[in-house]
Design a protein around this motif. Structure first.
Motif: not given
Lengths: 206, 206
Positions: A68, A72-73, A85, A88-89, A92-93, A96, B71-72, B88-89, B92-93, B97
């Motif tokens: 992460i 993503l972060n 943040e 939080r992200r 959310e991930v 999902l 959400g994200l 971008r996010r 990454e998500v 997956f």
């Protein structure tokens, strides 16, 4: 208009439901949120649970700093806003993943109760399992596998949880692991047992 | 120290590899990145592919505005920086997956080549499949299921792709779908056929 090349594709009900995915995987999706001090064993326990679930034919994943913070972060630093943040992200991930039937294990210090409760709040009842790794600070500090506590004591890391920043313990976590007196293998087994006993390792209709 | 409660949990090699997850799922993880104008059919095609894969016993997911924007990425607006960060996010998500063996279908306009190429670049060769929904603007505008083109023409939506902001078509997408002359069912079948022919629907060792 061309004809469909696959008889499996129809326009009707094109949306695969969460329950259909869970039935296929033979489990229920959830976020398993591990929280605790640095060196309390979060990543290790998460990986052991992940491994045990895989060996039982279940589908899970681990979200931790390794995948992460550098992905993503990567845009987030360690200011209070960015830490907030960050959590939080991740919530959310994980959601999902849970919505696709996966058991998502997250391994982050996540020291603030408000951040964790917010992540719980975006989920339906039962979809968020908080796991508190209750490990005494002196034990964590003695382990200090990456030398972070030593650096924090030397003033080289500001606002280090447990040293110069607070850790707010969960008030009603689903699971408490005493990782200062129980080894990580035993702790992981407790998480798996919780999942088993609460129906997460069976298809929802069974 | 307590004894392990499960013989399945051992300390050795606690990390489940991507290939082990893929072998279990009988497929290869990937990001299937759908790009095209508003109303070109991205979400519909993504959901049809998802459904077809599910019916074949495969594990996939759809990331689109419905589950990402609320959400994200709820913190992001429509400024150039925010649009960039949005894409971008999502990249990454989808990669997270894919790394767990899932086929992640993303359905976003993603008009900028640079944004899409950056998402490709974070993935290993073969892990990012770009699908261009090549649908003529006038067809999209005629469909206009949510009245967005009408609003954009009326000046009520600034920087609307195709109307007042550019769409940069992919130069070398893995798949091109002509969704102005082929229906969404046929288009989805093409994506499934690509996945089949390129080994994504088999375990990596088969």
């Amino acid at each position: 208009m061309s004809q469909p090349k696959s008889a499996n594709i129809t326009h009707q009900e094109a949306c695969v439901t969460r329950v259909q995915r869970e039935a296929r995987l033979g489990q229920r999706g959830a976020t398993v949120w591990l929280t605790g001090l640095s060196a309390s064993g979060k990543s290790t326990v998460a990986r052991l649970v992940d491994q045990a679930l895989h060996q039982r034919g279940k589908h899970s994943c681990v979200l931790d700093g390794d995948n992460i913070r550098f992905g993503l972060n990567r845009d987030l630093g360690f200011s209070p806003e960015d830490r907030n943040e960050n959590i939080r992200r991740i919530g959310e991930v994980a959601k999902l993943f849970a919505q696709t039937g996966t058991i998502a294990l997250t391994a982050f210090i996540s020291p603030y109760r408000g951040d964790r409760d917010r992540n719980r709040a975006i989920n339906a009842e039962g979809d968020f399992i908080e796991v508190f790794l209750d490990c005494a600070l002196d034990v964590c500090e003695k382990r200090d596998p990456r030398g972070l506590y030593a650096k924090a004591r030397a003033g080289q890391i500001p606002e280090f949880t447990g040293v110069s920043a607070p850790y707010e313990a969960p008030k009603s976590p689903e699971i408490v692991l005493h990782t200062d007196r129980e080894d990580e293998v035993g702790s992981a087994a407790q998480v798996v047992a919780y999942l088993e006993e609460n129906g997460y390792l069976r298809a929802p209709s069974e």
